[in-house]
Design a protein around this motif. Structure first.
Motif, short mmCIF file in Angstrom:
data_model
loop_
_atom_site.label_atom_id
_atom_site.label_comp_id
_atom_site.label_asym_id
_atom_site.label_seq_id
_atom_site.Cartn_x
_atom_site.Cartn_y
_atom_site.Cartn_z
N UNK A 8 0.83 -1.19 0.00
CA UNK A 8 0.00 0.00 0.00
C UNK A 8 0.87 1.25 0.00
N UNK A 9 0.36 2.30 -0.60
CA UNK A 9 1.00 3.62 -0.66
C UNK A 9 2.22 3.68 -1.57
N UNK A 10 2.40 2.66 -2.40
CA UNK A 10 3.50 2.72 -3.37
C UNK A 10 3.10 3.70 -4.47
N UNK A 59 11.68 6.38 -3.40
CA UNK A 59 11.54 7.77 -2.94
C UNK A 59 10.51 7.94 -1.83
N UNK A 60 9.48 7.10 -1.77
CA UNK A 60 8.48 7.25 -0.71
C UNK A 60 8.36 5.98 0.13
N UNK A 61 9.45 5.22 0.25
CA UNK A 61 9.42 3.94 0.96
C UNK A 61 8.94 4.08 2.41
N UNK A 62 9.15 5.21 3.02
CA UNK A 62 8.71 5.40 4.40
C UNK A 62 7.19 5.38 4.54
N UNK A 63 6.49 5.55 3.42
CA UNK A 63 5.02 5.56 3.43
C UNK A 63 4.41 4.20 3.10
N UNK A 64 5.23 3.24 2.71
CA UNK A 64 4.71 1.92 2.30
C UNK A 64 4.17 1.17 3.51
#
Length: 145
Positions: free
Chosen positions: A126-128, A139-144
């Motif tokens: 989710x959130x990828x 770039x947004x791995x912290x949101x996965x």
């Protein structure tokens, strides 16, 4: 030289290219400017008009940065500065169009192609958020989740 002349020269020169050069001699060639034509890959420069600033700005000439051609044009540098100084899309577009016109006449680089960025991932992730630049996959791995 005009674009057609550069492309004709590039086509002839590419036919005479011998074995690939390893990284060490390649960087020495760029540092010492002992090359006529250099074929190499880079980033995905279509994300934003400013994406091409590093290989095209005077202060980024190798070894200070990624301007391997040692291209330098004060008008181009000023246009990049104007483009990145505002969030107004029309002003940015005008600046980057000016750069394109100048470089179509001067031809510091011959951009051969732009690779497609294709991302495959599980629906469990989710959130990828796929990024258009191939090297920014995390770039947004912290949101996965």
């Amino acid at each position: 030289m005009r674009v057609a002349e550069i492309l004709a020269l590039a086509a002839l020169t590419l036919l005479s290219v011998t074995p690939p050069v390893e990284a060490g001699p390649l960087t020495e060639n760029h540092k010492n400017r002992t090359f006529d034509l250099s074929l190499y890959g880079g980033g995905l420069y279509t994300i934003d008009g400013d994406s091409t600033s590093v290989p095209n700005q005077c202060d980024q000439a190798y070894p200070a940065g990624g301007n391997n051609a040692h291209y330098c044009n004060a008008e181009v540098d000023a246009a990049f500065a104007r483009g990145r100084s505002t969030s107004d899309a029309a002003v940015r577009n005008q600046a980057y169009q000016q750069i394109a016109h100048i470089q179509n006449d001067e031809v510091p680089y011959v951009w051969l192609y732009v690779p497609s960025a294709v991302w495959a991932y599980s629906s469990k992730l989710q959130n990828f958020k796929p990024h258009g630049e191939l090297t920014y996959g995390f770039w947004n791995a912290s949101e996965w989740r």
